[in-house]
Design a protein around this motif. Structure first.
Motif, PDB file in Angstrom:
ATOM      1  N   ALA A  47     -17.989 -23.622 -39.522  1.00 34.09           N
ATOM      2  CA  ALA A  47     -18.314 -22.235 -39.183  1.00 34.09           C
ATOM      3  C   ALA A  47     -18.351 -22.047 -37.670  1.00 34.09           C
ATOM      4  CB  ALA A  47     -19.654 -21.841 -39.799  1.00 34.09           C
ATOM      5  N   ALA A  48     -18.886 -23.037 -36.965  1.00 37.56           N
ATOM      6  CA  ALA A  48     -18.941 -22.952 -35.500  1.00 37.56           C
ATOM      7  C   ALA A  48     -17.525 -22.979 -34.906  1.00 37.56           C
ATOM      8  CB  ALA A  48     -19.761 -24.102 -34.938  1.00 37.56           C
ATOM      9  N   ARG A  49     -16.678 -23.836 -35.476  1.00 36.01           N
ATOM     10  CA  ARG A  49     -15.282 -23.890 -35.003  1.00 36.01           C
ATOM     11  C   ARG A  49     -14.576 -22.562 -35.251  1.00 36.01           C
ATOM     12  NH1 ARG A  49     -13.646 -28.064 -38.322  1.00 36.01           N
ATOM     13  NH2 ARG A  49     -15.371 -29.462 -38.052  1.00 36.01           N
ATOM     14  N   GLN A  50     -14.794 -21.979 -36.428  1.00 40.07           N
ATOM     15  CA  GLN A  50     -14.168 -20.702 -36.775  1.00 40.07           C
ATOM     16  C   GLN A  50     -14.641 -19.600 -35.833  1.00 40.07           C
ATOM     17  OE1 GLN A  50     -11.817 -20.333 -38.982  1.00 40.07           O
ATOM     18  NE2 GLN A  50     -11.626 -18.136 -38.862  1.00 40.07           N
ATOM     19  N   ALA A  51     -15.941 -19.569 -35.545  1.00 38.61           N
ATOM     20  CA  ALA A  51     -16.480 -18.562 -34.641  1.00 38.61           C
ATOM     21  C   ALA A  51     -15.893 -18.730 -33.238  1.00 38.61           C
ATOM     22  CB  ALA A  51     -18.002 -18.658 -34.596  1.00 38.61           C
ATOM     23  N   GLN A  52     -15.750 -19.985 -32.803  1.00 39.04           N
ATOM     24  CA  GLN A  52     -15.168 -20.242 -31.483  1.00 39.04           C
ATOM     25  C   GLN A  52     -13.712 -19.772 -31.431  1.00 39.04           C
ATOM     26  OE1 GLN A  52     -16.925 -21.398 -28.947  1.00 39.04           O
ATOM     27  NE2 GLN A  52     -15.215 -21.305 -27.537  1.00 39.04           N
ATOM     28  N   LEU A  53     -12.964 -20.026 -32.478  1.00 38.85           N
ATOM     29  CA  LEU A  53     -11.572 -19.576 -32.530  1.00 38.85           C
ATOM     30  C   LEU A  53     -11.480 -18.053 -32.487  1.00 38.85           C
ATOM     31  CD1 LEU A  53      -9.995 -22.003 -35.161  1.00 38.85           C
ATOM     32  CD2 LEU A  53      -9.527 -21.903 -32.714  1.00 38.85           C
ATOM     33  N   LEU A  54     -12.396 -17.385 -33.190  1.00 44.94           N
ATOM     34  CA  LEU A  54     -12.387 -15.921 -33.180  1.00 44.94           C
ATOM     35  C   LEU A  54     -12.716 -15.381 -31.790  1.00 44.94           C
ATOM     36  CD1 LEU A  54     -14.112 -15.037 -36.562  1.00 44.94           C
ATOM     37  CD2 LEU A  54     -11.727 -14.689 -35.938  1.00 44.94           C
ATOM     38  N   ARG A  55     -13.628 -16.049 -31.077  1.00 46.52           N
ATOM     39  CA  ARG A  55     -13.979 -15.592 -29.728  1.00 46.52           C
ATOM     40  C   ARG A  55     -12.849 -15.832 -28.736  1.00 46.52           C
ATOM     41  NH1 ARG A  55     -19.100 -17.816 -31.043  1.00 46.52           N
ATOM     42  NH2 ARG A  55     -18.531 -19.777 -30.078  1.00 46.52           N
ATOM     43  N   GLU A  56     -12.099 -16.916 -28.938  1.00 43.27           N
ATOM     44  CA  GLU A  56     -11.070 -17.291 -27.970  1.00 43.27           C
ATOM     45  C   GLU A  56      -9.695 -16.688 -28.251  1.00 43.27           C
ATOM     46  OE1 GLU A  56     -11.088 -21.516 -28.018  1.00 43.27           O
ATOM     47  OE2 GLU A  56     -12.895 -21.659 -26.782  1.00 43.27           O
ATOM     48  N   ARG A  57      -9.548 -15.986 -29.358  1.00 39.28           N
ATOM     49  CA  ARG A  57      -8.219 -15.448 -29.671  1.00 39.28           C
ATOM     50  C   ARG A  57      -7.838 -14.370 -28.646  1.00 39.28           C
ATOM     51  NH1 ARG A  57      -9.907 -11.938 -34.899  1.00 39.28           N
ATOM     52  NH2 ARG A  57     -10.810 -10.240 -33.703  1.00 39.28           N
ATOM     53  N   PRO A  58      -6.554 -14.230 -28.391  1.00 39.79           N
ATOM     54  CA  PRO A  58      -6.115 -13.228 -27.410  1.00 39.79           C
ATOM     55  C   PRO A  58      -6.336 -11.819 -27.952  1.00 39.79           C
ATOM     56  CG  PRO A  58      -4.223 -14.252 -28.458  1.00 39.79           C
ATOM     57  CD  PRO A  58      -5.439 -14.996 -28.928  1.00 39.79           C
TER      58      PRO A  58
END
Length: 83
Positions: A47-58
């Motif tokens: 879940a933390a990885r998914q949240a990080q990916l959502l924050r870092e997406r362009p």
């Protein structure tokens, strides 16, 4: 056949059965607890990885649709206020 002719369990056999089943139950509970703990930890990491990916997406390119563009601008302003 009389009922008294059946072999009865001795006290030592009953105690041994009780102790072995208690040990087996305890080991099973410990195993399931550690397995559940590992699964919860892995789910939290995912879940933390998914949240990080959502924050870092362009950011999405501006839409040609007027209503959607307005929503995008509102969302960007909310994100800027929340940081």
């Amino acid at each position: 056949f009389a009922l008294s002719a059946r072999p009865s369990m001795e006290n030592s056999h009953i105690i041994l059965l009780f102790v072995s089943s208690a040990v087996s139950f305890g080991i099973g509970r410990a195993f399931m607890h550690s397995r559940g703990k590992k699964r919860r930890r892995e789910a939290a990491l995912a879940a933390a990885r998914q949240a990080q990916l959502l924050r870092e997406r362009p950011p999405e390119p501006p839409s040609s649709n007027k209503a959607k563009r307005k929503r995008q601008l509102q969302q960007q302003s909310r994100n800027a206020d929340g940081r």
